[in-house]
Design an enzyme around this catalytic site. Structure first.
Site, PDB file in Angstrom:
ATOM      1  N   LEU A  45       0.778  -1.205   0.068  1.00  0.00           N
ATOM      2  CA  LEU A  45      -0.133  -0.045   0.046  1.00  0.00           C
ATOM      3  C   LEU A  45       0.728   1.218  -0.081  1.00  0.00           C
ATOM      4  O   LEU A  45       1.950   1.207   0.828  1.00  0.00           O
ATOM      5  CB  LEU A  45      -0.829  -0.061   1.160  1.00  0.00           C
ATOM      6  CG  LEU A  45      -2.162  -1.254   1.280  1.00  0.00           C
ATOM      7  CD1 LEU A  45      -2.772  -0.817   2.588  1.00  0.00           C
ATOM      8  CD2 LEU A  45      -2.910  -0.581   0.039  1.00  0.00           C
ATOM      9  N   ASP A  46       0.542   2.303  -0.786  1.00  0.00           N
ATOM     10  CA  ASP A  46       1.441   3.637  -0.971  1.00  0.00           C
ATOM     11  C   ASP A  46       1.239   4.045   0.440  1.00  0.00           C
ATOM     12  O   ASP A  46       0.227   4.096   1.399  1.00  0.00           O
ATOM     13  CB  ASP A  46       0.755   4.278  -2.027  1.00  0.00           C
ATOM     14  CG  ASP A  46       1.006   3.817  -3.352  1.00  0.00           C
ATOM     15  OD1 ASP A  46       1.904   2.989  -3.764  1.00  0.00           O
ATOM     16  OD2 ASP A  46       0.073   4.082  -4.201  1.00  0.00           O
ATOM     17  N   PRO A  47       2.022   5.256   0.677  1.00  0.00           N
ATOM     18  CA  PRO A  47       2.101   5.839   2.008  1.00  0.00           C
ATOM     19  C   PRO A  47       0.890   6.545   2.145  1.00  0.00           C
ATOM     20  O   PRO A  47       0.338   6.690   3.299  1.00  0.00           O
ATOM     21  CB  PRO A  47       3.323   6.757   1.652  1.00  0.00           C
ATOM     22  CG  PRO A  47       4.409   6.091   0.947  1.00  0.00           C
ATOM     23  CD  PRO A  47       3.539   5.308   0.113  1.00  0.00           C
ATOM     24  N   ALA A  49      -2.088   5.698   1.363  1.00  0.00           N
ATOM     25  CA  ALA A  49      -3.054   4.820   1.397  1.00  0.00           C
ATOM     26  C   ALA A  49      -3.352   4.415   2.878  1.00  0.00           C
ATOM     27  O   ALA A  49      -2.258   4.193   3.447  1.00  0.00           O
ATOM     28  CB  ALA A  49      -3.258   3.536   0.599  1.00  0.00           C
TER      29      ALA A  49
END
Length: 378
Positions: A45-47, A49
């Protein structure tokens, strides 16, 4: 880490990732809290998200490659009328001209939903965004993109089972010039006020006449593994002629692991984000976020999912007897047909245990792809 008495434990931990830290940060936090070396995650998961991150420890790390391939559900907000360099709110806002502003004014919910149904649902080909983690000649695409290098990624087939608009809002963002460009572009930073703070509904009294009109869509997406929600936002904006990017993203489900499941609350690991400032080896002052877990090691272990239960949630299972389990432990094939990754569950006087993950081998044979030790399944 040595002497913690936990190195032989194995299981799956379900984490509700907070915003502002990486998936690797969460893995490091769990590794530190449990005092274990073998810890990994299934699906980055991206930062920006939040939401469900599945972390395995001990032998359960060997199940993660199966979890990665499961379908997923996300809640997201897509902003139409603005594009960014990264297709999400982490990037720098790109200028938008009169044609974009006119396209936004001509939008309505029916047109947006029709475009989604016609072009972004079912089996489609998607070009991942240039800031993805896909490797290009051995380098991560996002590393190349951050260096200003051109990144060309091939389209890949994905499946969008559900892409539904939950809410449709027209907003006016303050602090924009007539070209829709951030008033202070030299900073290179995305204008965080554009992520709704300070925005007004377009029809609200006192809405700034010189502001930038945008449309925010709250959506739910259920998709196959390998789908980039940022790229869906980008592609929807391109199809509508407005540009688009993601302003929020929350993963709520991975396969049969679901944040909305009623029995999950006691298992879920949560954390708080704090900022650490330090001086690096070059003498530069560096600030970075870290996550502090809310649960103790005992609470995390108590809420973790055992290897057997995790395997039953992740893949089909078959029962094997002690003799067959011994054969699998020695790498021998079984005379049983399986269609895909399948868990072989054995039983002894202490209860069930995971003997192996089987994969097809020819007609009615299966072979052990991964073999698990019995002594670490407590």
């Amino acid at each position: 880490m040595k002497g913690s008495g936990q190195e032989n434990r194995s299981g799956i931990v379900l984490v509700d990732k907070p915003q502002g830290v990486t998936s690797h940060d969460l893995v490091a936090a769990v590794r530190s809290r449990l005092g274990m070396r073998r810890v990994g995650h299934a699906g980055t998961l991206d930062p920006m998200a939040t939401g469900l991150l599945i972390i395995g420890f001990g032998q359960a790390t060997r199940l993660l490659k199966v979890v990665v391939g499961h379908d997923k559900t996300y809640l997201a907000t897509i902003r139409l009328g603005q594009a960014t360099t990264t297709d999400d709110a982490e990037g720098r806002m790109l200028p938008s001209g009169p044609d974009v502003r006119q396209a936004v004014k001509g939008l309505d919910r029916a047109a947006v939903e029709r475009t989604i149904t016609d072009s972004l649902t079912g089996d489609i080909n998607q070009v991942p965004d240039s800031f993805s983690a896909i490797k290009v000649n051995g380098r991560r695409a996002y590393d190349l993109a951050r260096q200003g290098k051109e990144v060309e990624l091939a389209a890949r087939p994905i499946h969008i089972a559900r892409f539904e608009v939950l809410d449709y809002r027209t907003l006016v963002l303050p602090g924009k010039d007539m070209g829709g460009v951030d008033q202070q572009p030299e900073t290179g930073e995305f204008d965080r006020s554009s992520s709704c703070e300070g925005a007004l509904p377009a029809e609200a009294p006192g809405s700034p006449s010189g502001g930038l009109e945008v449309v925010d869509l709250d959506v739910v997406v259920t998709c196959s593994s390998g789908t980039y929600i940022r790229a869906l936002a980008r592609d929807l904006g391109d199809l509508l002629g407005t540009g688009g990017h993601l302003t929020s993203l929350r993963r709520t489900r991975v396969g049969r692991f679901d944040l909305e499941a009623p029995d999950l609350e006691d298992r879920l690991v949560t954390g708080q984000v704090s900022t650490r400032t330090y001086t690096d080896r070059q003498g530069q002052t560096v600030s970075r976020n870290r996550v502090d877990l809310d649960q103790s090691s005992e609470e995390i272990l108590r809420g973790s999912i055992s290897l057997v239960d995790a395997a039953r949630l992740i893949m089909p299972t078959i029962e094997v007897d002690g003799e067959e389990a011994a054969m699998l432990a020695n790498g021998r094939f079984l005379k049983v047909g399986v269609e895909g990754a399948t868990a072989a569950i054995a039983r002894d006087e202490t209860g069930p245990y995971l003997a192996a993950v089987l994969v097809p081998h020819g007609g009615q044979l299966s072979k052990p792809d991964v073999v698990f030790r019995r002594d670490s399944q407590r």
